[in-house]
Design an enzyme around this catalytic site. Structure first.
Site, mmCIF file in Angstrom:
data_model
loop_
_atom_site.group_PDB
_atom_site.id
_atom_site.type_symbol
_atom_site.label_atom_id
_atom_site.label_comp_id
_atom_site.label_asym_id
_atom_site.label_seq_id
_atom_site.Cartn_x
_atom_site.Cartn_y
_atom_site.Cartn_z
ATOM 1 N N LYS A 116 0.094 -7.693 12.905
ATOM 2 C CA LYS A 116 -0.930 -6.759 12.430
ATOM 3 C C LYS A 116 -2.224 -7.060 13.177
ATOM 4 C CE LYS A 116 -2.976 -4.839 8.241
ATOM 5 N NZ LYS A 116 -3.034 -4.841 6.756
ATOM 6 N N THR A 128 1.564 -4.328 4.359
ATOM 7 C CA THR A 128 1.439 -4.595 5.790
ATOM 8 C C THR A 128 0.857 -5.982 6.092
ATOM 9 O OG1 THR A 128 -0.711 -3.488 5.831
ATOM 10 C CG2 THR A 128 1.213 -2.154 6.396
ATOM 11 N N ASP A 129 0.190 -6.592 5.110
ATOM 12 C CA ASP A 129 -0.499 -7.860 5.396
ATOM 13 C C ASP A 129 0.448 -8.944 5.914
ATOM 14 O OD1 ASP A 129 -2.805 -6.654 4.550
ATOM 15 O OD2 ASP A 129 -3.070 -7.872 2.747
ATOM 16 N N THR A 182 0.814 -1.214 0.000
ATOM 17 C CA THR A 182 0.000 0.000 0.000
ATOM 18 C C THR A 182 0.844 1.258 0.000
ATOM 19 O OG1 THR A 182 -1.699 -1.185 1.190
ATOM 20 C CG2 THR A 182 -1.839 1.185 1.268
ATOM 21 N N TYR A 235 -7.917 0.973 -3.948
ATOM 22 C CA TYR A 235 -6.622 1.294 -4.542
ATOM 23 C C TYR A 235 -5.973 0.033 -5.068
ATOM 24 C CZ TYR A 235 -4.569 -0.697 -0.371
ATOM 25 O OH TYR A 235 -4.221 -1.559 0.624
ATOM 26 N N GLU A 257 -2.925 -28.551 28.677
ATOM 27 C CA GLU A 257 -4.113 -29.401 28.509
ATOM 28 C C GLU A 257 -3.838 -30.553 27.552
ATOM 29 O OE1 GLU A 257 -8.250 -27.802 28.243
ATOM 30 O OE2 GLU A 257 -7.190 -25.896 28.089
HETATM 31 N N1 GLU Z 1 -2.797 -6.157 0.880
HETATM 32 C C1 GLU Z 1 -1.832 -5.122 0.727
HETATM 33 C C2 GLU Z 1 -0.442 -5.532 1.112
HETATM 34 O O1 GLU Z 1 -0.205 -6.142 2.133
HETATM 35 C C3 GLU Z 1 -2.291 -3.929 1.407
HETATM 36 C C4 GLU Z 1 -1.987 -3.853 2.843
HETATM 37 C C5 GLU Z 1 -0.983 -2.797 3.106
HETATM 38 O O2 GLU Z 1 0.079 -2.737 2.484
HETATM 39 O O3 GLU Z 1 -1.277 -2.002 3.977
HETATM 40 O O4 GLU Z 1 0.457 -5.249 0.381
#
Ligand code: GLU
Length: 328
Positions: free
Chosen positions: A164, A91-92, A12, A25, A285
């Site tokens: 995340k 970020t994923d 992103t 986007y 457990e």
């Molecule tokens: N799905 C995208 C990725 O991980 C968007 C998430 C992001 O970068 O914030 O590249």
């Protein structure tokens, strides 16, 4: 000036939307040069070089890209072409790529992952300041020896601990348990601690000459989970299975039997948790000793998968596997 090399992978932070206020986007559209030019004063922080490593949304990160990325970072450091590296990333899966690099980069020099929650074209895009802080950390001599750092939204996380925790918030990352490694405010860096576990040069893991990693599947546990998912995973060739278990890594009895069968057949089985924080303890457990299972300790399922892939690639089995989950 300190030399920082930027490896851009997409995400992103390089995303382009149809307008400043449209949440839709396309990830990874902008080049590394455009990202750098969007940050005022960045070239005063370090002598920058950049390279477009890939242009993917990080949901498309793959084992072969991880191996190539780690090899590239190791070459940059061993050839003394950089004092620090920044990886721009979606970020994923930033937590998985970050943890992978944390385990296989063979240098004290800093590797800093950053990304953004808002695309580059959005109103109040968070990418430029995240990149400014990431380059500042990568150029900071005090970042040396702290492994891979994830720099997002003014927070510094150890790649081992970060996860995340929000799909959309700008404050999307947390480090449950050990907490933040430090903070960054317009390039002013503070550290609170060092990583708690073994990393980088001190690990037994190497990516030299590797182009693939063993298949490790993650199975998500839930009430009424069918046991045949385990058998399907084994039939499809998984060498390891990570359970995103309920609570302290628990599964229904039928699934436990199937996992025990898999472990008996030589498949490495790690019990992690779907909960998101807290430890998964050995023999609480579940009779891990009796059933031949491994407890993930502090690692969430996606990080357990990364570690298990590396362990299997290096021939670790049985009690050595459990020790690796305590050590790394
Ligand atoms: N799905 C995208 C990725 O991980 C968007 C998430 C992001 O970068 O914030 O590249």
């Amino acid at each position: 000036m300190t030399r920082v090399h930027i490896l851009a992978t997409g995400g992103t932070i390089a995303g382009i939307g149809p307008s400043q206020v449209d949440p839709a986007y396309r990830a990874g559209g902008l080049s590394v040069d455009v990202l750098v030019d969007a940050v005022p004063g960045l070239r005063d922080v370090a002598t920058l070089t950049g390279e477009q490593f890939s242009q993917v949304g990080s949901q498309d990160m793959r084992d072969d890209l991880w191996l190539a990325l780690a090899a590239r970072v190791n070459t940059l450091f061993s050839a003394d072409e950089a004092d620090g590296v920044v990886v721009t990333h979606g970020t994923d899966t930033a937590e998985e790529t970050g943890y992978f690099l944390h385990l296989v980069v063979k240098s004290e020099k800093p590797v800093v992952l950053t990304g953004s929650m808002r695309p580059a074209t959005a109103l109040s895009a968070d990418g430029p300041l995240n990149l400014f802080n990431a380059v500042s950390v990568a150029a900071d001599p005090h970042a040396r020896g702290r492994g891979t750092i994830v720099a997002v939204n003014d927070d510094l996380h150890s790649a081992r601990d970060v996860t995340k925790s929000s799909t959309t918030d700008v404050q999307a990352f947390v480090s449950p348990g050990p907490g933040l490694l430090g903070t960054a405010s317009y390039g002013r860096i503070r550290y609170f601690r060092h990583p708690t576990h073994v990393h980088t040069r001190a690990t037994e893991f190497s990516v030299d000459g590797r182009y693939s990693l063993p298949r490790v599947d993650i199975l998500y546990a839930h009430a009424n989970m069918p046991a045949d998912l385990v058998r399907a995973s084994v039939a499809l060739g998984a060498q390891g299975i990570v359970i995103a278990g309920m609570g302290n890594g628990n599964v229904p009895a039928g699934v436990a039997h199937a996992l025990t069968d898999a472990a008996g057949a030589g498949i490495a089985v790690v019990r992690s948790s779907r909960v998101g924080s807290g430890d998964v303890g050995r023999n609480i457990e579940v009779d891990d000793d009796g059933l031949g299972l491994v407890a993930s300790d502090q690692l969430n399922p996606q990080k357990s998968r990364v570690l298990l892939q590396l362990c299997l690639a290096h021939g670790l089995q049985g009690r050595s596997l459990q020790d690796a989950f305590y050590r790394y």
